[in-house]
Motif scaffolding. Structure first.
Motif, PDB file in Angstrom:
ATOM      1  N   ASP A  44      -6.650 -35.092  18.421  1.00  0.00           N
ATOM      2  CA  ASP A  44      -6.625 -34.469  17.103  1.00  0.00           C
ATOM      3  C   ASP A  44      -5.216 -34.269  16.558  1.00  0.00           C
ATOM      4  OD1 ASP A  44      -9.330 -34.388  17.120  1.00  0.00           O
ATOM      5  OD2 ASP A  44      -9.480 -32.298  17.692  1.00  0.00           O
ATOM      6  N   ALA A  45      -4.178 -34.341  17.391  1.00  0.00           N
ATOM      7  CA  ALA A  45      -2.822 -34.071  16.911  1.00  0.00           C
ATOM      8  C   ALA A  45      -1.794 -34.805  17.756  1.00  0.00           C
ATOM      9  CB  ALA A  45      -2.541 -32.583  16.946  1.00  0.00           C
ATOM     10  N   ILE A  46      -0.710 -35.207  17.095  1.00  0.00           N
ATOM     11  CA  ILE A  46       0.431 -35.804  17.788  1.00  0.00           C
ATOM     12  C   ILE A  46       1.696 -35.327  17.073  1.00  0.00           C
ATOM     13  CG2 ILE A  46       0.305 -37.943  16.453  1.00  0.00           C
ATOM     14  CD1 ILE A  46       1.263 -39.407  18.999  1.00  0.00           C
ATOM     15  N   CYS A  47       2.687 -34.951  17.854  1.00  0.00           N
ATOM     16  CA  CYS A  47       3.914 -34.361  17.320  1.00  0.00           C
ATOM     17  C   CYS A  47       5.079 -35.317  17.545  1.00  0.00           C
ATOM     18  CB  CYS A  47       4.149 -33.021  18.026  1.00  0.00           C
ATOM     19  SG  CYS A  47       5.376 -31.992  17.244  1.00  0.00           S
ATOM     20  N   PHE A  48       5.969 -35.438  16.544  1.00  0.00           N
ATOM     21  CA  PHE A  48       7.138 -36.308  16.624  1.00  0.00           C
ATOM     22  C   PHE A  48       8.400 -35.529  16.288  1.00  0.00           C
ATOM     23  CE2 PHE A  48       3.740 -39.275  15.303  1.00  0.00           C
ATOM     24  CZ  PHE A  48       3.819 -40.189  16.336  1.00  0.00           C
ATOM     25  N   GLU A  49       9.530 -35.970  16.830  1.00  0.00           N
ATOM     26  CA  GLU A  49      10.819 -35.431  16.433  1.00  0.00           C
ATOM     27  C   GLU A  49      11.230 -36.071  15.111  1.00  0.00           C
ATOM     28  OE1 GLU A  49      13.396 -36.393  19.712  1.00  0.00           O
ATOM     29  OE2 GLU A  49      13.160 -34.391  20.556  1.00  0.00           O
ATOM     30  N   LEU A  50      11.984 -35.333  14.303  1.00  0.00           N
ATOM     31  CA  LEU A  50      12.513 -35.852  13.042  1.00  0.00           C
ATOM     32  C   LEU A  50      14.022 -35.740  13.051  1.00  0.00           C
ATOM     33  CD1 LEU A  50      10.316 -34.326  10.182  1.00  0.00           C
ATOM     34  CD2 LEU A  50      10.335 -36.666  10.983  1.00  0.00           C
ATOM     35  N   SER A  51      14.683 -36.654  12.369  1.00  0.00           N
ATOM     36  CA  SER A  51      16.117 -36.535  12.148  1.00  0.00           C
ATOM     37  C   SER A  51      16.421 -37.013  10.732  1.00  0.00           C
ATOM     38  CB  SER A  51      16.908 -37.350  13.165  1.00  0.00           C
ATOM     39  OG  SER A  51      16.733 -38.728  12.936  1.00  0.00           O
ATOM     40  N   HIS A  52      17.603 -36.650  10.249  1.00  0.00           N
ATOM     41  CA  HIS A  52      18.039 -37.084   8.929  1.00  0.00           C
ATOM     42  C   HIS A  52      18.821 -38.383   9.057  1.00  0.00           C
ATOM     43  CE1 HIS A  52      16.859 -33.817   6.334  1.00  0.00           C
ATOM     44  NE2 HIS A  52      17.243 -32.958   7.266  1.00  0.00           N
ATOM     45  N   MET A 110      18.894 -35.579  16.607  1.00  0.00           N
ATOM     46  CA  MET A 110      17.664 -34.825  16.392  1.00  0.00           C
ATOM     47  C   MET A 110      17.999 -33.335  16.314  1.00  0.00           C
ATOM     48  SD  MET A 110      15.181 -36.946  16.270  1.00  0.00           S
ATOM     49  CE  MET A 110      14.883 -38.645  16.668  1.00  0.00           C
ATOM     50  N   SER A 111      17.353 -32.663  15.416  1.00  0.00           N
ATOM     51  CA  SER A 111      17.590 -31.230  15.255  1.00  0.00           C
ATOM     52  C   SER A 111      16.303 -30.478  15.534  1.00  0.00           C
ATOM     53  CB  SER A 111      18.101 -30.948  13.848  1.00  0.00           C
ATOM     54  OG  SER A 111      17.113 -31.287  12.907  1.00  0.00           O
ATOM     55  N   LYS A 112      16.155 -29.321  14.938  1.00  0.00           N
ATOM     56  CA  LYS A 112      14.963 -28.511  15.145  1.00  0.00           C
ATOM     57  C   LYS A 112      13.836 -28.941  14.228  1.00  0.00           C
ATOM     58  CE  LYS A 112      17.648 -24.472  16.304  1.00  0.00           C
ATOM     59  NZ  LYS A 112      17.885 -23.078  15.996  1.00  0.00           N
ATOM     60  N   GLN A 113      13.820 -30.177  13.811  1.00  0.00           N
ATOM     61  CA  GLN A 113      12.784 -30.660  12.897  1.00  0.00           C
ATOM     62  C   GLN A 113      11.741 -31.445  13.665  1.00  0.00           C
ATOM     63  OE1 GLN A 113      15.376 -32.921  10.394  1.00  0.00           O
ATOM     64  NE2 GLN A 113      15.273 -31.371   8.800  1.00  0.00           N
ATOM     65  N   MET A 114      10.488 -31.231  13.277  1.00  0.00           N
ATOM     66  CA  MET A 114       9.386 -31.948  13.893  1.00  0.00           C
ATOM     67  C   MET A 114       8.357 -32.284  12.820  1.00  0.00           C
ATOM     68  SD  MET A 114       8.749 -29.824  17.402  1.00  0.00           S
ATOM     69  CE  MET A 114       9.236 -28.210  16.855  1.00  0.00           C
ATOM     70  N   ALA A 115       7.576 -33.297  13.109  1.00  0.00           N
ATOM     71  CA  ALA A 115       6.469 -33.676  12.227  1.00  0.00           C
ATOM     72  C   ALA A 115       5.206 -33.728  13.078  1.00  0.00           C
ATOM     73  CB  ALA A 115       6.725 -35.018  11.577  1.00  0.00           C
ATOM     74  N   LEU A 116       4.090 -33.430  12.456  1.00  0.00           N
ATOM     75  CA  LEU A 116       2.818 -33.384  13.156  1.00  0.00           C
ATOM     76  C   LEU A 116       1.767 -34.092  12.325  1.00  0.00           C
ATOM     77  CD1 LEU A 116       1.050 -32.001  15.461  1.00  0.00           C
ATOM     78  CD2 LEU A 116       0.680 -30.189  13.808  1.00  0.00           C
ATOM     79  N   ALA A 145      -3.748 -35.081   8.346  1.00  0.00           N
ATOM     80  CA  ALA A 145      -2.780 -34.320   7.565  1.00  0.00           C
ATOM     81  C   ALA A 145      -1.423 -34.370   8.259  1.00  0.00           C
ATOM     82  CB  ALA A 145      -3.231 -32.870   7.434  1.00  0.00           C
ATOM     83  N   VAL A 146      -0.363 -34.370   7.452  1.00  0.00           N
ATOM     84  CA  VAL A 146       0.998 -34.385   7.979  1.00  0.00           C
ATOM     85  C   VAL A 146       1.642 -33.043   7.665  1.00  0.00           C
ATOM     86  CG1 VAL A 146       3.249 -35.508   7.878  1.00  0.00           C
ATOM     87  CG2 VAL A 146       1.164 -36.875   7.678  1.00  0.00           C
ATOM     88  N   PHE A 147       2.164 -32.413   8.717  1.00  0.00           N
ATOM     89  CA  PHE A 147       2.870 -31.142   8.588  1.00  0.00           C
ATOM     90  C   PHE A 147       4.295 -31.343   9.068  1.00  0.00           C
ATOM     91  CE2 PHE A 147      -1.568 -30.091   9.125  1.00  0.00           C
ATOM     92  CZ  PHE A 147      -1.781 -29.087   8.202  1.00  0.00           C
ATOM     93  N   SER A 148       5.232 -30.567   8.523  1.00  0.00           N
ATOM     94  CA  SER A 148       6.608 -30.620   8.996  1.00  0.00           C
ATOM     95  C   SER A 148       7.051 -29.231   9.409  1.00  0.00           C
ATOM     96  CB  SER A 148       7.536 -31.187   7.916  1.00  0.00           C
ATOM     97  OG  SER A 148       7.596 -30.303   6.818  1.00  0.00           O
TER      98      SER A 148
END
Length: 164
Positions: A68-76, A85-91, A104-107
């Motif tokens: 039902d869910a998978i989480c990824f790291e985000l970077s600028h 990579m910082s404290k940002q994640m996407a789900l 649905a995509v959450f950040s």
């Protein structure tokens, strides 16, 4: 043992071998398709995020692993150079809506969880979901996403040995 029981035992062995081979093939295809599934979800996250300056990194393990869910790291990104990579994640999480289950995509950035949109949908329908962000159903999904993000942040901290 007589000939009839030997023949029956042989037939059961052949049937069990065929079933075992089919299960082994299905398991192999699942393992091999895992990378393409993750890459498709990464592309969905990149398409939903508000600006093209984000780079979706590797998957972050979550203890309550499910489909039902998978989480990824985000970077600028800056000038095609990836920032650390910082404290940002996407789900990407399957949520229940009036239209059925949708991805649905959450950040998550700076302790704030935001609903970014629905993957694979036209922008007019995405706007409808963005307008309903303050209702009870959306606040439930936001709190669920926040819990998953916090769990993922702990996993990253434990794995890297860094306090984030």
């Amino acid at each position: 043992m007589n000939a009839k029981s030997n023949k029956l035992l042989e037939q059961c062995g052949i049937f069990s071998g065929i079933i075992g081979t089919l299960l082994l093939l299905l398991s192999m295809f699942m393992v091999l398709s895992r990378n393409s599934w993750e890459n498709g979800l990464r592309a969905a996250v990149e398409n939903v995020l508000p600006s093209p300056e984000y780079f979706v990194g590797k998957e972050i393990p979550v203890a309550r692993k499910s489909n039902d869910a998978i989480c990824f790291e985000l970077s600028h990104n800056k000038d095609t150079e990836r920032m650390p990579m910082s404290k940002q994640m996407a789900l990407v999480m399957r949520i229940t809506t009036y239209y059925g289950p949708l991805p649905a995509v959450f950040s998550y950035e700076g302790g704030q969880t935001r609903f970014e949109g629905i993957a694979y949908l036209k922008s007019s329908l995405k706007n409808e979901f963005l307008e309903t962000e303050n209702n009870r159903q959306m606040s439930f999904w936001l709190s669920t996403a926040k819990n998953i993000f916090e769990e993922a942040a702990q996993n990253v901290s434990e794995k890297d040995g860094k306090v984030r």
